[in-house]
Design a protein around this motif. Structure first.
Motif, PDB file in Angstrom:
ATOM      1  N   GLY A   1      14.178  40.720 -97.457  1.00  0.00           N
ATOM      2  CA  GLY A   1      13.406  41.919 -97.160  1.00  0.00           C
ATOM      3  C   GLY A   1      13.680  42.454 -95.774  1.00  0.00           C
ATOM      4  O   GLY A   1      13.921  43.656 -95.585  1.00  0.00           O
TER       5      GLY A   1
ATOM      6  N   SER B   1       8.212  45.781 -99.089  1.00  0.00           N
ATOM      7  CA  SER B   1       7.490  45.248-100.249  1.00  0.00           C
ATOM      8  C   SER B   1       7.847  43.789-100.500  1.00  0.00           C
ATOM      9  O   SER B   1       6.994  42.992-100.899  1.00  0.00           O
ATOM     10  CB  SER B   1       7.791  46.091-101.491  1.00  0.00           C
ATOM     11  OG  SER B   1       9.109  45.859-101.981  1.00  0.00           O
ATOM     12  N   LEU B   2       9.124  43.425-100.255  1.00  0.00           N
ATOM     13  CA  LEU B   2       9.531  42.030-100.441  1.00  0.00           C
ATOM     14  C   LEU B   2       8.947  41.133 -99.358  1.00  0.00           C
ATOM     15  O   LEU B   2       8.572  39.987 -99.624  1.00  0.00           O
ATOM     16  CB  LEU B   2      11.060  41.936-100.444  1.00  0.00           C
ATOM     17  CG  LEU B   2      11.782  42.642-101.599  1.00  0.00           C
ATOM     18  CD1 LEU B   2      13.290  42.505-101.453  1.00  0.00           C
ATOM     19  CD2 LEU B   2      11.333  42.084-102.950  1.00  0.00           C
ATOM     20  N   VAL B   3       8.882  41.655 -98.132  1.00  0.00           N
ATOM     21  CA  VAL B   3       8.312  40.874 -97.033  1.00  0.00           C
ATOM     22  C   VAL B   3       6.834  40.602 -97.276  1.00  0.00           C
ATOM     23  O   VAL B   3       6.348  39.484 -97.070  1.00  0.00           O
ATOM     24  CB  VAL B   3       8.502  41.611 -95.689  1.00  0.00           C
ATOM     25  CG1 VAL B   3       7.709  40.916 -94.580  1.00  0.00           C
ATOM     26  CG2 VAL B   3       9.982  41.657 -95.315  1.00  0.00           C
TER      27      VAL B   3
ATOM     28  N   ILE C   1      11.438  49.129-100.102  1.00  0.00           N
ATOM     29  CA  ILE C   1      11.745  47.930-100.887  1.00  0.00           C
ATOM     30  C   ILE C   1      11.724  46.691 -99.999  1.00  0.00           C
ATOM     31  O   ILE C   1      11.168  45.649-100.361  1.00  0.00           O
ATOM     32  CB  ILE C   1      13.111  48.070-101.593  1.00  0.00           C
ATOM     33  CG1 ILE C   1      13.033  49.139-102.689  1.00  0.00           C
ATOM     34  CG2 ILE C   1      13.560  46.731-102.186  1.00  0.00           C
ATOM     35  CD1 ILE C   1      14.367  49.459-103.333  1.00  0.00           C
ATOM     36  N   GLY C   2      12.338  46.791 -98.816  1.00  0.00           N
ATOM     37  CA  GLY C   2      12.357  45.655 -97.895  1.00  0.00           C
ATOM     38  C   GLY C   2      10.964  45.227 -97.482  1.00  0.00           C
ATOM     39  O   GLY C   2      10.640  44.040 -97.489  1.00  0.00           O
TER      40      GLY C   2
ATOM     41  N   HIS D   1      13.804  39.634-107.293  1.00  0.00           N
ATOM     42  CA  HIS D   1      14.969  39.768-106.420  1.00  0.00           C
ATOM     43  C   HIS D   1      16.218  40.092-107.227  1.00  0.00           C
ATOM     44  O   HIS D   1      17.062  40.889-106.800  1.00  0.00           O
ATOM     45  CB  HIS D   1      15.187  38.478-105.613  1.00  0.00           C
ATOM     46  CG  HIS D   1      14.258  38.322-104.460  1.00  0.00           C
ATOM     47  ND1 HIS D   1      12.902  38.202-104.627  1.00  0.00           N
ATOM     48  CD2 HIS D   1      14.485  38.275-103.127  1.00  0.00           C
ATOM     49  CE1 HIS D   1      12.326  38.080-103.443  1.00  0.00           C
ATOM     50  NE2 HIS D   1      13.259  38.122-102.513  1.00  0.00           N
TER      51      HIS D   1
ATOM     52  N   SER E   1      12.026  35.325 -94.091  1.00  0.00           N
ATOM     53  CA  SER E   1      11.879  36.507 -94.951  1.00  0.00           C
ATOM     54  C   SER E   1      13.189  37.276 -94.978  1.00  0.00           C
ATOM     55  O   SER E   1      13.217  38.490 -94.835  1.00  0.00           O
ATOM     56  CB  SER E   1      10.731  37.385 -94.442  1.00  0.00           C
ATOM     57  OG  SER E   1       9.519  36.682 -94.436  1.00  0.00           O
TER      58      SER E   1
ATOM     59  N   ARG F   1       5.204  40.945-100.191  1.00  0.00           N
ATOM     60  CA  ARG F   1       4.906  40.605-101.592  1.00  0.00           C
ATOM     61  C   ARG F   1       3.949  41.642-102.198  1.00  0.00           C
ATOM     62  O   ARG F   1       2.990  41.315-102.885  1.00  0.00           O
ATOM     63  CB  ARG F   1       4.311  39.204-101.705  1.00  0.00           C
ATOM     64  CG  ARG F   1       5.190  38.080-101.176  1.00  0.00           C
ATOM     65  CD  ARG F   1       6.475  37.934-101.957  1.00  0.00           C
ATOM     66  NE  ARG F   1       6.209  37.602-103.356  1.00  0.00           N
ATOM     67  CZ  ARG F   1       6.036  36.351-103.787  1.00  0.00           C
ATOM     68  NH1 ARG F   1       6.080  35.326-102.944  1.00  0.00           N
ATOM     69  NH2 ARG F   1       5.829  36.117-105.069  1.00  0.00           N
TER      70      ARG F   1
ATOM     71  N   LEU G   1       6.684  47.923-104.096  1.00  0.00           N
ATOM     72  CA  LEU G   1       7.991  47.747-104.728  1.00  0.00           C
ATOM     73  C   LEU G   1       8.213  48.816-105.797  1.00  0.00           C
ATOM     74  O   LEU G   1       9.293  49.395-105.894  1.00  0.00           O
ATOM     75  CB  LEU G   1       8.096  46.361-105.346  1.00  0.00           C
ATOM     76  CG  LEU G   1       9.399  46.036-106.079  1.00  0.00           C
ATOM     77  CD1 LEU G   1      10.594  46.177-105.155  1.00  0.00           C
ATOM     78  CD2 LEU G   1       9.350  44.636-106.682  1.00  0.00           C
TER      79      LEU G   1
ATOM     80  N   THR H   1       6.493  40.725-107.634  1.00  0.00           N
ATOM     81  CA  THR H   1       7.419  40.403-106.547  1.00  0.00           C
ATOM     82  C   THR H   1       7.841  38.936-106.571  1.00  0.00           C
ATOM     83  O   THR H   1       8.183  38.379-105.539  1.00  0.00           O
ATOM     84  CB  THR H   1       6.777  40.729-105.183  1.00  0.00           C
ATOM     85  OG1 THR H   1       5.573  39.942-105.041  1.00  0.00           O
ATOM     86  CG2 THR H   1       6.435  42.191-105.078  1.00  0.00           C
TER      87      THR H   1
END
Length: 208
Positions: A43, A166-168, A163-164, A131, A40, A170, A175, A126
């Protein structure tokens, strides 16, 4: 795929494991820290690199982490799927005590933010293309974070953390919240810059 509370605690568990794994060493390189982040990468990297700005620790954290954030943003903009650092940054070493201090003091904050995310919520927002789009605000946040503005770190750090995470996880809704916080950060930074300019002009009038 992570689910439920496991997903929401993933970032903090990885950071806690890093702190434990490096505890027996005097120094650790950025490349080794990147390896510890696992799959990951983007994120978790945003989260890990935002933390030193939230909790200032003496040492070369600011310049090094800021440079890494800019590189991450460019890699996101280019659509890279794996995070990579150039050798001059990957081989840069930091004192382990400082790294562990940042992680341990920041973990309670990370856990609070983790409680707000949900795995797979609005997942379509996501996807891989996100990205690339998120790379632009991340780049701007990295620039804002590098500016020597009093009280100017809180907004960028909180935005990068959200943000980080949310990316981890999904989490598309998280996000969107992170992007709204980013916009608020830019507005607040503009206010601080204008206010600072007026204060300097006012003080300068006493010497003219």
């Amino acid at each position: 795929m992570m689910a439920g509370s496991e997903a929401r605690g993933y970032a903090s568990s990885v950071l806690h494991r890093i702190a434990a794994d490096i505890s027996h060493r005097d120094r650790v390189s950025f490349g080794e820290l990147l390896h510890h982040l696992g799959q990951s990468g983007f994120g978790l990297a945003l989260i890990a690199l935002a933390l030193p700005a939230m909790i200032p620790i003496p040492g070369p954290f600011g310049m090094a982490t800021g440079s890494c954030l800019v590189l991450i943003a460019f890699q996101m903009l280019l659509g890279w799927q794996r995070l990579a650092l150039p050798r001059f940054l990957a081989e840069r070493h930091l004192a382990t005590d400082g790294v562990r201090a940042v992680i341990m003091r920041a973990l309670p904050w990370v856990k609070r933010f983790e409680a707000m995310v949900r795995q797979g919520r609005w997942r379509s927002l996501t996807g891989r293309s996100s990205h690339v789009l998120v790379g632009i605000p991340v780049l701007l946040l990295a620039v804002v974070l590098a500016l020597p503005i009093p009280f100017g770190n809180v907004g960028p750090v909180v935005s990068l953390l959200v943000i980080g995470l949310s990316l981890v996880s999904r989490d598309g809704l998280a996000l969107m919240v992170g992007l709204v916080l980013t916009l608020a950060t830019f507005i607040w930074t503009g206010v601080l810059i204008v206010a600072g300019a007026h204060i300097l002009a006012y003080l300068g009038s006493f010497f003219t």
